[in-house]
Scaffold this motif. Structure first.
Motif, PDB file in Angstrom:
ATOM      1  N   VAL A 146       0.587  -1.221  -0.070  1.00  0.00           N
ATOM      2  CA  VAL A 146       0.021  -0.063  -0.072  1.00  0.00           C
ATOM      3  C   VAL A 146       0.711   1.398   0.107  1.00  0.00           C
ATOM      4  CG1 VAL A 146      -1.547   1.343   1.302  1.00  0.00           C
ATOM      5  CG2 VAL A 146      -1.932  -1.191   1.064  1.00  0.00           C
ATOM      6  N   LEU A 147       1.959   1.083   0.989  1.00  0.00           N
ATOM      7  CA  LEU A 147       2.986   2.335   0.929  1.00  0.00           C
ATOM      8  C   LEU A 147       3.524   2.770  -0.539  1.00  0.00           C
ATOM      9  CD1 LEU A 147       4.117   4.651   2.663  1.00  0.00           C
ATOM     10  CD2 LEU A 147       5.977   2.840   3.419  1.00  0.00           C
ATOM     11  N   ALA A 148       3.872   1.511  -1.201  1.00  0.00           N
ATOM     12  CA  ALA A 148       4.644   1.597  -2.436  1.00  0.00           C
ATOM     13  C   ALA A 148       3.642   2.109  -3.263  1.00  0.00           C
ATOM     14  CB  ALA A 148       5.423   0.612  -2.592  1.00  0.00           C
ATOM     15  N   THR A 149       2.614   1.639  -3.650  1.00  0.00           N
ATOM     16  CA  THR A 149       1.753   2.180  -4.663  1.00  0.00           C
ATOM     17  C   THR A 149       0.810   3.439  -4.478  1.00  0.00           C
ATOM     18  OG1 THR A 149       0.201   0.575  -3.793  1.00  0.00           O
ATOM     19  CG2 THR A 149       1.376  -0.449  -5.503  1.00  0.00           C
ATOM     20  N   THR A 150       0.811   3.959  -2.969  1.00  0.00           N
ATOM     21  CA  THR A 150       0.413   5.020  -2.786  1.00  0.00           C
ATOM     22  C   THR A 150       1.305   6.243  -3.262  1.00  0.00           C
ATOM     23  OG1 THR A 150      -1.117   4.169  -0.828  1.00  0.00           O
ATOM     24  CG2 THR A 150      -0.793   6.451  -0.869  1.00  0.00           C
ATOM     25  N   TRP A 151       2.277   6.096  -3.009  1.00  0.00           N
ATOM     26  CA  TRP A 151       3.543   6.844  -3.333  1.00  0.00           C
ATOM     27  C   TRP A 151       3.463   7.084  -4.953  1.00  0.00           C
ATOM     28  CZ3 TRP A 151       7.697   5.422  -6.593  1.00  0.00           C
ATOM     29  CH2 TRP A 151       8.826   6.473  -6.742  1.00  0.00           C
ATOM     30  N   GLN A 152       3.145   6.013  -5.558  1.00  0.00           N
ATOM     31  CA  GLN A 152       3.141   5.974  -7.014  1.00  0.00           C
ATOM     32  C   GLN A 152       1.848   6.644  -7.519  1.00  0.00           C
ATOM     33  OE1 GLN A 152       4.131   2.398  -9.195  1.00  0.00           O
ATOM     34  NE2 GLN A 152       4.596   3.421 -10.873  1.00  0.00           N
ATOM     35  N   SER A 153       0.853   6.343  -7.082  1.00  0.00           N
ATOM     36  CA  SER A 153      -0.474   6.868  -7.601  1.00  0.00           C
ATOM     37  C   SER A 153      -1.068   8.107  -7.041  1.00  0.00           C
ATOM     38  CB  SER A 153      -1.317   5.809  -7.279  1.00  0.00           C
ATOM     39  OG  SER A 153      -0.901   4.660  -8.022  1.00  0.00           O
ATOM     40  N   SER A 154      -0.545   8.542  -5.807  1.00  0.00           N
ATOM     41  CA  SER A 154      -1.168   9.722  -5.173  1.00  0.00           C
ATOM     42  C   SER A 154      -1.142  10.996  -6.093  1.00  0.00           C
ATOM     43  CB  SER A 154      -0.892   9.846  -3.594  1.00  0.00           C
ATOM     44  OG  SER A 154       0.494  10.210  -3.888  1.00  0.00           O
ATOM     45  N   GLY A 155      -0.092  11.147  -6.886  1.00  0.00           N
ATOM     46  CA  GLY A 155       0.150  12.140  -7.659  1.00  0.00           C
ATOM     47  C   GLY A 155      -0.862  12.445  -8.635  1.00  0.00           C
ATOM     48  N   LEU A 156      -1.342  11.186  -9.417  1.00  0.00           N
ATOM     49  CA  LEU A 156      -2.294  11.224 -10.158  1.00  0.00           C
ATOM     50  C   LEU A 156      -3.593  11.862  -9.568  1.00  0.00           C
ATOM     51  CD1 LEU A 156      -3.560  10.679 -13.074  1.00  0.00           C
ATOM     52  CD2 LEU A 156      -4.102   8.294 -12.281  1.00  0.00           C
ATOM     53  N   VAL A 157      -3.906  11.364  -8.490  1.00  0.00           N
ATOM     54  CA  VAL A 157      -5.311  11.880  -7.687  1.00  0.00           C
ATOM     55  C   VAL A 157      -5.003  13.291  -7.604  1.00  0.00           C
ATOM     56  CG1 VAL A 157      -6.568  11.769  -5.752  1.00  0.00           C
ATOM     57  CG2 VAL A 157      -5.472   9.851  -6.819  1.00  0.00           C
ATOM     58  N   MET A 158      -3.686  13.794  -7.211  1.00  0.00           N
ATOM     59  CA  MET A 158      -3.515  15.142  -7.023  1.00  0.00           C
ATOM     60  C   MET A 158      -3.885  15.959  -8.123  1.00  0.00           C
ATOM     61  SD  MET A 158      -1.177  17.699  -7.697  1.00  0.00           S
ATOM     62  CE  MET A 158       0.183  16.589  -8.583  1.00  0.00           C
ATOM     63  N   ALA A 159      -3.454  15.419  -9.233  1.00  0.00           N
ATOM     64  CA  ALA A 159      -3.704  16.381 -10.749  1.00  0.00           C
ATOM     65  C   ALA A 159      -5.161  16.358 -10.779  1.00  0.00           C
ATOM     66  CB  ALA A 159      -3.127  15.546 -11.721  1.00  0.00           C
ATOM     67  N   ILE A 160      -5.916  15.161 -10.516  1.00  0.00           N
ATOM     68  CA  ILE A 160      -7.559  15.108 -10.657  1.00  0.00           C
ATOM     69  C   ILE A 160      -8.017  16.149  -9.910  1.00  0.00           C
ATOM     70  CG2 ILE A 160      -9.513  13.721 -10.956  1.00  0.00           C
ATOM     71  CD1 ILE A 160      -7.679  11.265 -11.593  1.00  0.00           C
ATOM     72  N   LEU A 161      -7.714  16.168  -8.624  1.00  0.00           N
ATOM     73  CA  LEU A 161      -8.570  16.934  -7.633  1.00  0.00           C
ATOM     74  C   LEU A 161      -7.980  18.577  -7.772  1.00  0.00           C
ATOM     75  CD1 LEU A 161      -8.624  14.745  -4.685  1.00  0.00           C
ATOM     76  CD2 LEU A 161     -10.068  14.772  -6.312  1.00  0.00           C
ATOM     77  N   LEU A 162      -6.948  18.652  -8.250  1.00  0.00           N
ATOM     78  CA  LEU A 162      -6.467  20.107  -8.434  1.00  0.00           C
ATOM     79  C   LEU A 162      -7.146  20.622  -9.751  1.00  0.00           C
ATOM     80  CD1 LEU A 162      -4.728  22.367  -7.743  1.00  0.00           C
ATOM     81  CD2 LEU A 162      -2.930  21.324  -9.518  1.00  0.00           C
ATOM     82  N   ALA A 163      -7.336  19.856 -10.524  1.00  0.00           N
ATOM     83  CA  ALA A 163      -8.333  20.408 -11.522  1.00  0.00           C
ATOM     84  C   ALA A 163      -9.917  20.825 -11.225  1.00  0.00           C
ATOM     85  CB  ALA A 163      -8.426  19.356 -12.897  1.00  0.00           C
ATOM     86  N   GLY A 164     -10.126  19.961 -10.415  1.00  0.00           N
ATOM     87  CA  GLY A 164     -11.548  20.219  -9.687  1.00  0.00           C
ATOM     88  C   GLY A 164     -11.420  21.393  -8.901  1.00  0.00           C
ATOM     89  N   LEU A 165     -10.330  21.676  -7.961  1.00  0.00           N
ATOM     90  CA  LEU A 165     -10.150  22.693  -7.386  1.00  0.00           C
ATOM     91  C   LEU A 165     -10.276  24.368  -8.038  1.00  0.00           C
ATOM     92  CD1 LEU A 165      -7.750  21.631  -4.517  1.00  0.00           C
ATOM     93  CD2 LEU A 165     -10.275  22.125  -4.123  1.00  0.00           C
ATOM     94  N   ARG A 166      -9.599  24.052  -9.367  1.00  0.00           N
ATOM     95  CA  ARG A 166      -9.403  25.096 -10.089  1.00  0.00           C
ATOM     96  C   ARG A 166     -10.634  25.638 -10.823  1.00  0.00           C
ATOM     97  NH1 ARG A 166      -3.750  26.033 -10.516  1.00  0.00           N
ATOM     98  NH2 ARG A 166      -3.058  25.828  -8.348  1.00  0.00           N
ATOM     99  N   GLY A 167     -11.540  24.710 -10.773  1.00  0.00           N
ATOM    100  CA  GLY A 167     -12.862  24.644 -11.365  1.00  0.00           C
ATOM    101  C   GLY A 167     -14.039  25.404 -10.464  1.00  0.00           C
ATOM    102  N   ILE A 168     -13.575  25.629  -9.344  1.00  0.00           N
ATOM    103  CA  ILE A 168     -14.468  26.206  -8.197  1.00  0.00           C
ATOM    104  C   ILE A 168     -14.586  27.805  -8.485  1.00  0.00           C
ATOM    105  CG2 ILE A 168     -14.941  26.681  -5.776  1.00  0.00           C
ATOM    106  CD1 ILE A 168     -13.590  24.055  -5.266  1.00  0.00           C
ATOM    107  N   ASP A 169     -15.748  28.246  -8.375  1.00  0.00           N
ATOM    108  CA  ASP A 169     -16.208  29.664  -8.691  1.00  0.00           C
ATOM    109  C   ASP A 169     -15.059  30.331  -7.818  1.00  0.00           C
ATOM    110  OD1 ASP A 169     -17.105  32.212  -9.207  1.00  0.00           O
ATOM    111  OD2 ASP A 169     -19.110  31.602  -8.704  1.00  0.00           O
ATOM    112  N   PRO A 170     -14.531  31.401  -8.371  1.00  0.00           N
ATOM    113  CA  PRO A 170     -13.459  32.363  -7.700  1.00  0.00           C
ATOM    114  C   PRO A 170     -14.506  33.224  -6.372  1.00  0.00           C
ATOM    115  CG  PRO A 170     -12.803  32.367  -9.873  1.00  0.00           C
ATOM    116  CD  PRO A 170     -14.152  31.613  -9.769  1.00  0.00           C
ATOM    117  N   ASP A 171     -15.611  33.450  -6.954  1.00  0.00           N
ATOM    118  CA  ASP A 171     -16.199  34.136  -6.133  1.00  0.00           C
ATOM    119  C   ASP A 171     -16.546  33.497  -4.667  1.00  0.00           C
ATOM    120  OD1 ASP A 171     -16.719  36.253  -7.786  1.00  0.00           O
ATOM    121  OD2 ASP A 171     -18.577  35.557  -8.546  1.00  0.00           O
ATOM    122  N   LEU A 172     -16.510  32.197  -4.734  1.00  0.00           N
ATOM    123  CA  LEU A 172     -16.588  31.684  -3.490  1.00  0.00           C
ATOM    124  C   LEU A 172     -15.698  31.937  -2.478  1.00  0.00           C
ATOM    125  CD1 LEU A 172     -18.337  28.081  -4.542  1.00  0.00           C
ATOM    126  CD2 LEU A 172     -19.507  30.129  -3.298  1.00  0.00           C
TER     127      LEU A 172
END
Length: 275
Positions: A146-172
């Motif tokens: 789990v530790l090894a594969t989390t280290w490898q895959s968490s960056g992809l999750v970061m990219a997906i969620l970061l795209a979602g964060l950047r899509g939030i209305d700036p007014d909020l």
């Protein structure tokens, strides 16, 4: 002429569609057929019904591998989603080194799973690495994977969620700042509920990766010690190539297809309704 122009892109994609259907759907149907036969080293036309599936679930090694996959899946998906979200929040702070951080966090995912597994095998070497002997401890080998594969895959999750964060209305964001809402409260109470589609996409990718888990296990543990890290994909490959049991391996492959379809079909239907 307009009708021909509209059909031209579809005609250009037709060879690709035919190859895709033949390569994927054709092999799935062939595997399904083989799972109902007595095939050993070579395909067979002798049908035995559900006998291979009965043998599969009477096999202790298969049942153990399912238990390991379930435990690994829960820990891996939870760890990746949590760490990926925290990394996305970090990068979302408009840091000067944002480009560098995104590259660093995504780089492990660009590595081969075999190469990453070998790196972590060296890391867990008591003499050469960090001094932990988790790979020879039956109770810790799954957390090590789990530790090894989390280290490898968490960056992809970061990219997906970061795209979602950047899509939030700036007014909020502005409203939250004006109201004096702490940053952590904004991300938990405002941003996170709006990341549903991004989280669902990340979960789907991670879950299908769990079902296919093979390379890190082979590179790091080989399924050991004993059967402590045995997983279904390794069981299938061992029976396909090592034990010349094509029928049993095909039955195992079909059973692995079931959870993938159970994940993909609702997701596809939901997207179709929204469209």
């Amino acid at each position: 002429m307009r009708g021909l122009r509209r059909l031209a892109p579809h005609a250009a994609l037709l060879p690709l569609a035919v190859v895709t259907l033949g390569a994927y759907l054709g092999t799935v149907l062939w595997t399904l057929r083989t799972s109902f036969t007595s095939a050993r080293s070579f395909p067979s036309d002798v049908f035995v019904g559900f006998l291979q599936y009965q043998r599969l679930f009477d096999n202790e090694r298969w049942l153990v591998s399912l238990d390991h996959l379930a435990l690994y899946g829960v820990l891996f998906i939870a760890a990746c989603l949590l760490l990926g979200f925290l990394l996305a929040v970090l990068v979302d702070q408009n840091l000067r080194a944002e480009g560098l951080l995104r590259t660093v966090f995504l780089y492990p995912y660009a590595m081969s799973f075999v190469a990453a597994g070998l790196v972590w095998q060296w890391m867990f070497n008591p003499e050469m690495g960090i001094g932990l002997d988790w790979l020879v401890d039956e109770t810790m080998v799954i957390p090590a994977l789990v530790l090894a594969t989390t280290w490898q895959s968490s960056g992809l999750v970061m990219a997906i969620l970061l795209a979602g964060l950047r899509g939030i209305d700036p007014d909020l964001r502005k409203a939250a700042r004006l109201d004096g809402v702490p940053a952590w409260r904004f991300y938990l109470s405002v941003a996170l509920p709006q990341l549903g589609p991004a989280v669902a996409s990340a979960f789907l990718i991670l879950a299908t990766g769990v079902v296919k888990l093979f390379d890190p296990v082979v590179a790091m543990t080989g399924g050991g010690p004993g059967m402590a890290s045995e997983v279904p994909a390794k069981f299938i490959m061992d029976h396909l190539f090592g034990r010349a049991n094509l029928g049993l391996a095909s039955a195992g492959a079909v059973m692995l297809l079931v959870p993938v379809l159970a994940l993909l079909l609702p997701f596809a239907l939901l997207r179709r309704e929204r469209a």
